[in-house]
Enzyme design. Sequence first.
Site, PDB file in Angstrom:
ATOM      1  N   TYR A  34      29.592  59.381  25.644  1.00 56.44           N
ATOM      2  CA  TYR A  34      29.897  58.872  24.213  1.00 56.44           C
ATOM      3  C   TYR A  34      28.834  57.552  24.151  1.00 56.44           C
ATOM      4  CZ  TYR A  34      32.136  54.436  25.445  1.00 56.44           C
ATOM      5  OH  TYR A  34      32.404  53.262  25.851  1.00 56.44           O
ATOM      6  N   SER A  59      36.364  46.450  22.419  1.00 54.19           N
ATOM      7  CA  SER A  59      35.848  45.402  21.887  1.00 54.19           C
ATOM      8  C   SER A  59      34.472  44.774  22.249  1.00 54.19           C
ATOM      9  CB  SER A  59      36.892  44.501  22.175  1.00 54.19           C
ATOM     10  OG  SER A  59      38.086  44.626  21.934  1.00 54.19           O
ATOM     11  N   TYR A  62      32.461  56.229  39.258  1.00 54.93           N
ATOM     12  CA  TYR A  62      30.952  56.529  38.909  1.00 54.93           C
ATOM     13  C   TYR A  62      30.098  57.490  39.572  1.00 54.93           C
ATOM     14  CZ  TYR A  62      32.103  52.779  35.544  1.00 54.93           C
ATOM     15  OH  TYR A  62      32.836  51.943  34.632  1.00 54.93           O
ATOM     16  N   ARG A  95      35.872  51.245  39.623  1.00 53.00           N
ATOM     17  CA  ARG A  95      35.331  51.929  38.648  1.00 53.00           C
ATOM     18  C   ARG A  95      34.153  52.290  39.351  1.00 53.00           C
ATOM     19  NH1 ARG A  95      36.736  47.893  35.474  1.00 53.00           N
ATOM     20  NH2 ARG A  95      34.693  46.803  35.182  1.00 53.00           N
TER      21      ARG A  95
END
Lengths: 277, 67
Positions: free
Chosen positions: A92, A234, A70, A66
Amino acid sequence: MAPGGRLSVVGTGIRPGGHLSREAQHLLQAADRVFCVVDGLTLERLRELNDRVESLQDSYARGRRRDDSYAEMVRRILAPLAEGLHVCAAFYGHPGVFVWPAHEAVRRARSAGYRAVMYPGISAEDCLFADLGVDPALNGCQSFEATDFLLHERRFDATAALILWQPITLGDLGRDAFESDPRWVRVLAEVLAEDYPRDHPVTVYEAAVFPLDEARIEQVPLERLHEVRFTQASTLYLPPRAPPVLSAERLRRLGIAESDLTPGAYQLHRQARGSTE
Amino acid sequence: MSDNTRKFLTSLAEDPETLERYRKDPEAVMNAFGVPDDHQKLVREGDKETLAREAGIDDNKMQLIIL
Protein backbone atom coordinates in the site's frame (compact mmCIF):
# COMPACT_ATOMS: atom_id res chain seq x y z
CA MET A 1 22.95 -15.36 -18.63
CA ALA A 2 20.63 -13.86 -16.00
CA PRO A 3 18.23 -16.33 -14.36
CA GLY A 4 14.65 -16.24 -15.71
CA GLY A 5 12.81 -15.09 -12.59
CA ARG A 6 11.73 -11.47 -12.45
CA LEU A 7 10.51 -9.18 -9.66
CA SER A 8 8.21 -6.18 -10.05
CA VAL A 9 7.44 -4.13 -6.94
CA VAL A 10 4.44 -1.82 -7.13
CA GLY A 11 2.55 0.57 -4.85
CA THR A 12 -1.23 0.44 -4.66
CA GLY A 13 -1.60 3.96 -3.27
CA ILE A 14 -3.68 4.99 -0.29
CA ARG A 15 -7.28 4.97 -1.62
CA PRO A 16 -8.23 1.34 -2.38
CA GLY A 17 -8.30 0.88 -6.15
CA GLY A 18 -8.54 4.59 -6.90
CA HIS A 19 -4.80 5.09 -6.62
CA LEU A 20 -3.83 1.95 -8.51
CA SER A 21 -1.85 3.08 -11.56
CA ARG A 22 -2.31 1.63 -15.04
CA GLU A 23 1.24 0.27 -15.07
CA ALA A 24 0.72 -1.42 -11.70
CA GLN A 25 -2.50 -3.00 -12.99
CA HIS A 26 -0.68 -4.39 -16.06
CA LEU A 27 2.07 -5.86 -13.90
CA LEU A 28 -0.39 -7.34 -11.40
CA GLN A 29 -2.34 -8.97 -14.24
CA ALA A 30 0.73 -10.37 -15.96
CA ALA A 31 2.55 -11.74 -12.89
CA ASP A 32 2.74 -15.49 -12.15
CA ARG A 33 2.52 -14.81 -8.40
CA VAL A 34 1.36 -11.73 -6.46
CA PHE A 35 2.31 -11.03 -2.82
CA CYS A 36 0.80 -8.05 -1.05
CA VAL A 37 0.58 -5.90 2.06
CA VAL A 38 -2.64 -3.99 1.43
CA ASP A 39 -6.06 -3.21 2.96
CA GLY A 40 -9.06 -5.50 2.46
CA LEU A 41 -10.69 -3.53 -0.37
CA THR A 42 -7.44 -3.37 -2.33
CA LEU A 43 -6.96 -7.10 -1.77
CA GLU A 44 -10.34 -7.65 -3.43
CA ARG A 45 -9.26 -5.51 -6.37
CA LEU A 46 -5.98 -7.42 -6.73
CA ARG A 47 -7.89 -10.72 -6.73
CA GLU A 48 -9.98 -9.42 -9.63
CA LEU A 49 -6.75 -8.82 -11.56
CA ASN A 50 -4.96 -12.04 -10.65
CA ASP A 51 -6.15 -15.27 -9.01
CA ARG A 52 -2.71 -16.09 -7.55
CA VAL A 53 -2.66 -13.37 -4.88
CA GLU A 54 -1.20 -14.09 -1.43
CA SER A 55 -1.46 -11.58 1.42
CA LEU A 56 1.65 -11.11 3.54
CA GLN A 57 -0.33 -9.68 6.47
CA ASP A 58 0.01 -13.03 8.26
CA SER A 59 3.76 -12.44 8.51
CA TYR A 60 2.90 -9.94 11.25
CA ALA A 61 2.05 -11.21 14.71
CA ARG A 62 1.47 -9.44 18.00
CA GLY A 63 4.68 -9.45 20.04
CA ARG A 64 6.78 -10.51 17.06
CA ARG A 65 9.64 -8.19 16.13
CA ARG A 66 8.74 -6.30 12.98
CA ASP A 67 12.14 -7.03 11.45
CA ASP A 68 11.41 -10.77 11.71
CA SER A 69 8.12 -10.18 9.90
CA TYR A 70 9.88 -8.21 7.17
CA ALA A 71 12.55 -10.90 6.74
CA GLU A 72 9.79 -13.48 6.29
CA MET A 73 8.03 -11.26 3.73
CA VAL A 74 11.24 -10.94 1.71
CA ARG A 75 11.78 -14.71 1.78
CA ARG A 76 8.22 -15.35 0.57
CA ILE A 77 8.52 -12.78 -2.22
CA LEU A 78 11.85 -14.08 -3.50
CA ALA A 79 11.19 -17.85 -3.33
CA PRO A 80 9.30 -18.20 -6.67
CA LEU A 81 12.09 -16.38 -8.59
CA ALA A 82 14.16 -19.57 -8.47
CA GLU A 83 11.37 -21.31 -10.43
CA GLY A 84 11.74 -18.70 -13.20
CA LEU A 85 8.46 -16.97 -12.31
CA HIS A 86 7.49 -13.30 -12.57
CA VAL A 87 6.65 -12.14 -9.04
CA CYS A 88 4.78 -8.92 -8.36
CA ALA A 89 4.99 -7.56 -4.80
CA ALA A 90 2.35 -4.94 -4.01
CA PHE A 91 2.53 -2.65 -1.00
CA TYR A 92 0.00 0.00 0.00
CA GLY A 93 1.17 3.56 -0.66
CA HIS A 94 4.50 3.96 -2.44
CA PRO A 95 6.57 0.75 -2.30
CA GLY A 96 9.78 2.70 -1.82
CA VAL A 97 8.58 5.04 0.94
CA PHE A 98 8.79 3.64 4.49
CA VAL A 99 8.72 0.06 3.21
CA TRP A 100 11.81 -1.85 4.29
CA PRO A 101 10.92 -5.27 2.75
CA ALA A 102 10.26 -3.76 -0.71
CA HIS A 103 13.74 -2.25 -1.02
CA GLU A 104 15.33 -5.32 0.56
CA ALA A 105 13.56 -7.67 -1.90
CA VAL A 106 14.79 -5.59 -4.85
CA ARG A 107 18.36 -5.51 -3.50
CA ARG A 108 18.47 -9.26 -2.89
CA ALA A 109 16.83 -10.16 -6.22
CA ARG A 110 19.32 -8.01 -8.10
CA SER A 111 22.31 -9.39 -6.21
CA ALA A 112 21.12 -12.91 -7.15
CA GLY A 113 21.11 -11.84 -10.80
CA TYR A 114 17.35 -11.41 -11.30
CA ARG A 115 15.77 -8.44 -13.02
CA ALA A 116 13.99 -6.40 -10.34
CA VAL A 117 12.16 -3.11 -10.86
CA MET A 118 10.33 -0.84 -8.42
CA TYR A 119 7.39 1.21 -9.73
CA PRO A 120 6.17 4.27 -7.78
CA GLY A 121 2.78 4.62 -6.14
CA ILE A 122 0.89 7.41 -4.37
CA SER A 123 2.30 7.75 -0.86
CA ALA A 124 0.78 9.12 2.34
CA GLU A 125 3.09 12.11 1.85
CA ASP A 126 1.47 12.80 -1.54
CA CYS A 127 -1.95 12.75 0.15
CA LEU A 128 -0.65 15.06 2.90
CA PHE A 129 0.50 17.65 0.35
CA ALA A 130 -2.95 17.58 -1.28
CA ASP A 131 -5.05 17.50 1.90
CA LEU A 132 -3.07 20.12 3.87
CA GLY A 133 -2.49 22.35 0.82
CA VAL A 134 1.26 22.21 1.33
CA ASP A 135 3.73 22.61 -1.54
CA PRO A 136 7.14 21.30 -0.42
CA ALA A 137 8.79 23.85 -2.70
CA LEU A 138 7.28 26.81 -0.83
CA ASN A 139 9.39 26.56 2.32
CA GLY A 140 11.36 23.38 1.77
CA CYS A 141 10.36 20.17 3.50
CA GLN A 142 12.17 17.78 5.81
CA SER A 143 10.96 14.30 6.47
CA PHE A 144 12.08 11.96 9.27
CA GLU A 145 10.92 8.80 10.95
CA ALA A 146 9.78 10.10 14.38
CA THR A 147 11.78 7.73 16.61
CA ASP A 148 14.89 8.08 14.45
CA PHE A 149 14.51 11.87 14.63
CA LEU A 150 14.16 11.85 18.41
CA LEU A 151 17.09 9.54 19.13
CA HIS A 152 19.71 11.20 16.93
CA GLU A 153 21.40 14.58 16.84
CA ARG A 154 19.76 16.22 13.84
CA ARG A 155 20.53 19.56 12.26
CA PHE A 156 17.20 20.54 10.81
CA ASP A 157 15.82 23.88 9.66
CA ALA A 158 12.80 25.29 11.54
CA THR A 159 12.17 27.74 8.66
CA ALA A 160 11.25 24.76 6.48
CA ALA A 161 8.34 22.35 6.97
CA LEU A 162 8.95 19.29 9.14
CA ILE A 163 7.19 15.94 8.72
CA LEU A 164 7.61 13.19 11.34
CA TRP A 165 6.38 9.75 10.36
CA GLN A 166 4.84 6.93 12.38
CA PRO A 167 4.80 8.63 15.83
CA ILE A 168 2.91 5.51 17.00
CA THR A 169 6.30 3.78 17.27
CA LEU A 170 7.70 6.35 19.77
CA GLY A 171 8.91 4.31 22.73
CA ASP A 172 8.69 0.96 20.95
CA LEU A 173 12.15 -0.14 22.03
CA GLY A 174 11.74 -3.77 20.97
CA ARG A 175 10.25 -2.92 17.53
CA ASP A 176 7.42 -5.30 18.37
CA ALA A 177 4.56 -3.04 19.53
CA PHE A 178 2.13 -0.70 17.83
CA GLU A 179 1.51 1.78 20.64
CA SER A 180 3.35 4.98 21.53
CA ASP A 181 4.70 5.84 24.98
CA PRO A 182 3.37 9.27 26.12
CA ARG A 183 6.67 9.90 27.93
CA TRP A 184 8.54 9.70 24.64
CA VAL A 185 5.98 11.99 23.01
CA ARG A 186 6.58 14.55 25.80
CA VAL A 187 10.34 14.37 25.23
CA LEU A 188 9.83 14.77 21.48
CA ALA A 189 7.73 17.90 22.17
CA GLU A 190 10.46 19.25 24.49
CA VAL A 191 13.13 18.67 21.84
CA LEU A 192 11.01 20.42 19.23
CA ALA A 193 10.33 23.29 21.67
CA GLU A 194 14.06 24.11 21.48
CA ASP A 195 13.36 25.33 17.92
CA TYR A 196 9.64 26.19 17.92
CA PRO A 197 7.37 28.20 20.26
CA ARG A 198 5.55 25.98 22.78
CA ASP A 199 2.22 26.85 21.13
CA HIS A 200 3.48 26.10 17.62
CA PRO A 201 0.71 24.27 15.71
CA VAL A 202 1.32 20.60 15.04
CA THR A 203 -1.04 18.88 12.64
CA VAL A 204 -1.79 15.21 13.27
CA TYR A 205 -2.58 13.92 9.81
CA GLU A 206 -4.05 10.65 8.57
CA ALA A 207 -4.92 10.12 4.93
CA ALA A 208 -8.41 8.78 4.23
CA VAL A 209 -8.15 5.07 3.40
CA PHE A 210 -11.59 3.53 3.77
CA PRO A 211 -14.12 4.95 1.26
CA LEU A 212 -16.34 6.46 3.95
CA ASP A 213 -13.44 8.08 5.82
CA GLU A 214 -12.39 11.72 5.75
CA ALA A 215 -8.73 12.58 6.25
CA ARG A 216 -7.87 13.25 9.92
CA ILE A 217 -6.50 16.78 10.20
CA GLU A 218 -6.22 17.66 13.88
CA GLN A 219 -4.20 20.63 15.05
CA VAL A 220 -2.69 20.76 18.55
CA PRO A 221 -0.21 23.16 20.17
CA LEU A 222 3.23 21.57 20.52
CA GLU A 223 3.03 21.61 24.34
CA ARG A 224 -0.11 19.40 24.24
CA LEU A 225 1.19 16.84 21.75
CA HIS A 226 1.30 14.11 24.43
CA GLU A 227 -2.50 14.30 24.76
CA VAL A 228 -3.04 13.14 21.18
CA ARG A 229 -4.07 9.58 20.36
CA PHE A 230 -1.95 8.22 17.51
CA THR A 231 -2.85 5.39 15.16
CA GLN A 232 -0.59 3.52 12.77
CA ALA A 233 -1.65 5.96 10.04
CA SER A 234 -0.72 9.12 12.01
CA THR A 235 1.88 11.58 10.74
CA LEU A 236 2.96 14.88 12.31
CA TYR A 237 3.29 18.05 10.24
CA LEU A 238 4.96 21.19 11.61
CA PRO A 239 4.80 24.33 9.48
CA PRO A 240 7.87 26.58 9.41
CA ARG A 241 8.42 28.83 12.40
CA ALA A 242 9.24 31.81 10.14
CA PRO A 243 10.28 32.48 6.53
CA PRO A 244 13.95 31.86 5.67
CA VAL A 245 16.44 34.72 6.03
CA LEU A 246 18.23 35.99 2.94
CA SER A 247 21.97 35.42 3.22
CA ALA A 248 23.89 38.73 2.92
CA GLU A 249 27.16 36.77 2.76
CA ARG A 250 26.00 34.75 -0.25
CA LEU A 251 24.65 37.81 -2.04
CA ARG A 252 28.08 39.37 -1.55
CA ARG A 253 29.85 36.27 -2.89
CA LEU A 254 27.58 36.30 -5.93
CA GLY A 255 28.23 40.03 -6.44
CA ILE A 256 24.52 40.95 -6.35
CA ALA A 257 22.17 43.03 -4.20
CA GLU A 258 18.75 42.05 -2.86
CA SER A 259 17.23 44.58 -5.31
CA ASP A 260 18.69 42.54 -8.22
CA LEU A 261 16.50 39.55 -7.34
CA THR A 262 13.15 38.88 -8.97
CA PRO A 263 11.15 37.04 -6.32
CA GLY A 264 8.89 34.26 -7.57
CA ALA A 265 5.18 34.30 -6.77
CA TYR A 266 5.79 31.52 -4.24
CA GLN A 267 8.46 33.59 -2.46
CA LEU A 268 6.18 36.64 -2.26
CA HIS A 269 3.41 34.41 -0.88
CA ARG A 270 5.84 33.02 1.69
CA GLN A 271 6.88 36.48 2.87
CA ALA A 272 3.27 37.71 3.01
CA ARG A 273 2.15 34.71 5.11
CA GLY A 274 5.10 35.15 7.46
CA SER A 275 5.07 31.65 8.93
CA THR A 276 2.93 28.68 9.96
CA GLU A 277 1.83 27.96 6.39
CA MET B 1 -21.75 -11.36 1.78
CA SER B 2 -23.20 -8.75 -0.55
CA ASP B 3 -21.76 -8.10 -4.00
CA ASN B 4 -23.78 -4.89 -4.17
CA THR B 5 -22.28 -3.50 -0.95
CA ARG B 6 -18.81 -4.43 -2.13
CA LYS B 7 -19.39 -2.74 -5.50
CA PHE B 8 -20.73 0.34 -3.69
CA LEU B 9 -17.66 0.59 -1.41
CA THR B 10 -15.25 -0.09 -4.27
CA SER B 11 -16.91 2.57 -6.38
CA LEU B 12 -16.68 5.15 -3.57
CA ALA B 13 -12.94 4.41 -3.24
CA GLU B 14 -12.24 4.49 -6.98
CA ASP B 15 -14.56 7.15 -8.32
CA PRO B 16 -14.57 10.65 -6.77
CA GLU B 17 -17.73 11.53 -8.74
CA THR B 18 -19.67 8.71 -7.08
CA LEU B 19 -18.28 9.86 -3.73
CA GLU B 20 -19.47 13.42 -4.39
CA ARG B 21 -22.96 12.14 -5.30
CA TYR B 22 -22.95 9.99 -2.14
CA ARG B 23 -22.06 12.99 0.02
CA LYS B 24 -25.02 14.95 -1.38
CA ASP B 25 -27.54 12.11 -1.17
CA PRO B 26 -26.26 8.94 0.53
CA GLU B 27 -29.56 7.07 0.37
CA ALA B 28 -30.05 7.62 -3.37
CA VAL B 29 -26.55 6.33 -4.18
CA MET B 30 -26.88 3.30 -1.89
CA ASN B 31 -30.27 2.49 -3.41
CA ALA B 32 -28.83 2.84 -6.92
CA PHE B 33 -26.19 0.22 -6.03
CA GLY B 34 -28.82 -2.00 -4.42
CA VAL B 35 -27.17 -1.92 -1.00
CA PRO B 36 -29.42 -3.93 1.38
CA ASP B 37 -31.17 -2.02 4.19
CA ASP B 38 -29.13 -3.65 6.99
CA HIS B 39 -25.89 -2.63 5.24
CA GLN B 40 -27.21 0.91 4.69
CA LYS B 41 -27.72 1.06 8.46
CA LEU B 42 -24.09 0.00 9.03
CA VAL B 43 -22.91 2.71 6.62
CA ARG B 44 -24.98 5.37 8.43
CA GLU B 45 -23.57 4.20 11.78
CA GLY B 46 -20.02 4.18 10.41
CA ASP B 47 -19.49 0.56 11.52
CA LYS B 48 -16.55 -0.15 9.23
CA GLU B 49 -15.51 -3.47 10.71
CA THR B 50 -18.91 -5.13 10.44
CA LEU B 51 -19.41 -3.57 7.02
CA ALA B 52 -16.10 -4.93 5.71
CA ARG B 53 -16.91 -8.39 7.09
CA GLU B 54 -20.45 -8.35 5.71
CA ALA B 55 -19.22 -7.18 2.32
CA GLY B 56 -16.85 -10.14 2.17
CA ILE B 57 -13.71 -8.07 2.49
CA ASP B 58 -11.28 -10.05 4.60
CA ASP B 59 -7.90 -8.95 5.94
CA ASN B 60 -9.35 -5.58 6.84
CA LYS B 61 -7.50 -5.24 10.14
CA MET B 62 -4.20 -4.51 8.48
CA GLN B 63 -0.88 -3.47 9.92
CA LEU B 64 0.28 -0.24 8.32
CA ILE B 65 3.83 0.05 9.61
CA ILE B 66 6.35 -1.47 7.18
CA LEU B 67 9.59 0.11 8.44
